[in-house]
Design an enzyme around this catalytic site. Structure first.
Site, short mmCIF file in Angstrom:
data_model
loop_
_atom_site.label_atom_id
_atom_site.label_comp_id
_atom_site.label_asym_id
_atom_site.label_seq_id
_atom_site.Cartn_x
_atom_site.Cartn_y
_atom_site.Cartn_z
N GLY A 102 3.10 2.04 10.79
CA GLY A 102 4.08 3.12 10.63
C GLY A 102 4.85 3.44 11.89
O GLY A 102 5.53 4.47 11.96
N GLU B 124 -5.07 -4.90 10.71
CA GLU B 124 -3.99 -3.94 10.90
C GLU B 124 -4.21 -3.18 12.21
O GLU B 124 -4.96 -2.18 12.24
CB GLU B 124 -3.96 -2.92 9.76
N ASN C 284 0.86 -1.18 0.00
CA ASN C 284 0.00 0.00 0.00
C ASN C 284 0.90 1.23 0.00
O ASN C 284 1.52 1.55 1.01
CB ASN C 284 -0.89 -0.04 1.27
N GLU D 225 -6.55 4.67 8.11
CA GLU D 225 -6.32 6.10 7.82
C GLU D 225 -7.56 6.73 7.18
O GLU D 225 -7.83 7.91 7.38
CB GLU D 225 -5.07 6.25 6.93
N SER E 142 3.90 -2.44 10.23
CA SER E 142 5.35 -2.55 10.40
C SER E 142 5.92 -3.91 10.00
O SER E 142 6.83 -4.42 10.66
CB SER E 142 5.76 -2.19 11.84
N LYS F 265 0.12 4.29 -0.16
CA LYS F 265 -0.49 5.48 0.49
C LYS F 265 -0.24 6.73 -0.36
O LYS F 265 -0.19 6.62 -1.58
CB LYS F 265 0.06 5.61 1.91
N HIS G 197 -9.33 1.25 5.17
CA HIS G 197 -8.04 1.41 5.84
C HIS G 197 -8.21 2.34 7.05
O HIS G 197 -8.98 3.30 6.99
CB HIS G 197 -7.01 1.98 4.86
P1 13P Z 1 3.36 0.15 7.64
O1 13P Z 1 3.86 -1.13 7.00
O2 13P Z 1 4.11 1.35 7.16
O3 13P Z 1 3.29 0.03 9.12
O4 13P Z 1 1.85 0.36 7.12
C1 13P Z 1 0.95 -0.67 7.20
C2 13P Z 1 -0.29 -0.27 6.48
O5 13P Z 1 -1.00 0.62 6.90
C3 13P Z 1 -0.59 -0.96 5.23
O6 13P Z 1 -1.88 -0.67 4.79
#
Ligand code: 13P
Length: 252
Positions: A172, A166, A10, A96, A212, A12, A94
């Site tokens: 992150g 997640e 992803n 976010e 992560s 983003k 997601h």
């Molecule tokens: P990270 O791998 O940067 O922690 O992000 C995970 C994520 O949100 C994938 O959709």
């Protein structure tokens, strides 16, 4: 049951068109017989990356979609538009999107419906906040996200559904959930699917972990019984890290 692993990147809100071309040219060579590889670039990069990866093993997917087919929804992208450029899968829900864009369970279930009605596949994301886990509320949160987001679907629709667990606190942050925490939650999710849709569906649906995932922890995470791969954020922006993660999945 042996389920084929998925490794999905992803991106983003990262990568302009030149950066995308560069990353894709490095990813092109990746192939792993035992893994379904996907990447989710931003909307402006979808068409080009999909064309560049046409003959590769990598499936280009969307980070989101709107629930209506067309109309006065400034700034939005529909299932029909995605399909018209050959994109057949979208991430939905997601954390976010839930957090920064106030996407509620109701909106998310509409997005899921639109994707399903258009025969698209969905990677449906769920996950608890740290405070919810600390209050021992994490199982209830995950259950309600599933109930409200996808458990209205018919059993046959689950062929088009992938789930991504997640935990928000692991995204992150470099703070991965422990193997015990991951397996425990994935098993809980699979059992919920089993009680609602039966064992055939629960054994075939793929449940990814995200938060992560890096080359140094991918193998341990992917080898857990109920983990069928990963949704990768930061590490998917680096070709060698992403390849290493795909390799880890392929070796299992
Ligand atoms: P990270 O791998 O940067 O922690 O992000 C995970 C994520 O949100 C994938 O959709």
């Amino acid at each position: 049951m042996k389920r084929k692993k998925i490794v999905a990147g992803n991106w983003k809100m990262n990568m302009n068109i030149d950066e995308s071309k560069n990353l894709v040219s490095q990813l092109k060579e990746i192939s792993a017989a035992n893994v379904d590889i996907k990447i989710a670039p931003s909307f402006t990069n979808l068409y080009l990356t999909n064309s560049l990866l046409e003959s590769s093993k990598i499936d280009v997917i969307s980070q989101d979609l709107h629930h209506e087919q067309s109309g006065a929804y400034t700034g939005e992208i529909s299932a029909d538009m995605l399909l018209s450029i050959g994109v057949k899968t979208s991430i939905v829900g997601h954390s976010e999107r839930r957090k920064y864009f106030n996407e509620s369970d109701i909106i998310l279930s509409k997005k899921v419906n639109s994707a399903i009605q258009n025969s698209m596949n969905v990677i449906f994301c769920i996950g608890e906040e740290l405070s919810e886990r600390n209050n021992n509320n994490h199982f209830e949160i995950i259950k309600s996200q599933l109930l409200n987001g996808i458990f209205h679907l018919e059993v046959s629709n689950f062929q088009n559904i992938i789930i991504a667990y997640e935990p928000v606190w692991a995204i992150g942050t470099g703070m991965t959930a422990s193997s015990d925490q991951i397996q425990e939650m994935h098993e809980f999710i699979r059992n919920l699917i089993k009680s609602n849709y039966g064992i055939e569906t629960s054994e075939s649906v793929r449940i990814l972990y995200g938060g992560s995932v890096k080359p140094n922890n991918a193998k341990e995470i992917f080898s857990l019984e109920d983990v069928d791969g990963g949704l990768i954020g930061g590490a998917s922006l680096n070709a060698s890290d992403f390849s290493e993660i795909v390799k880890a999945a392929n070796e299992l």
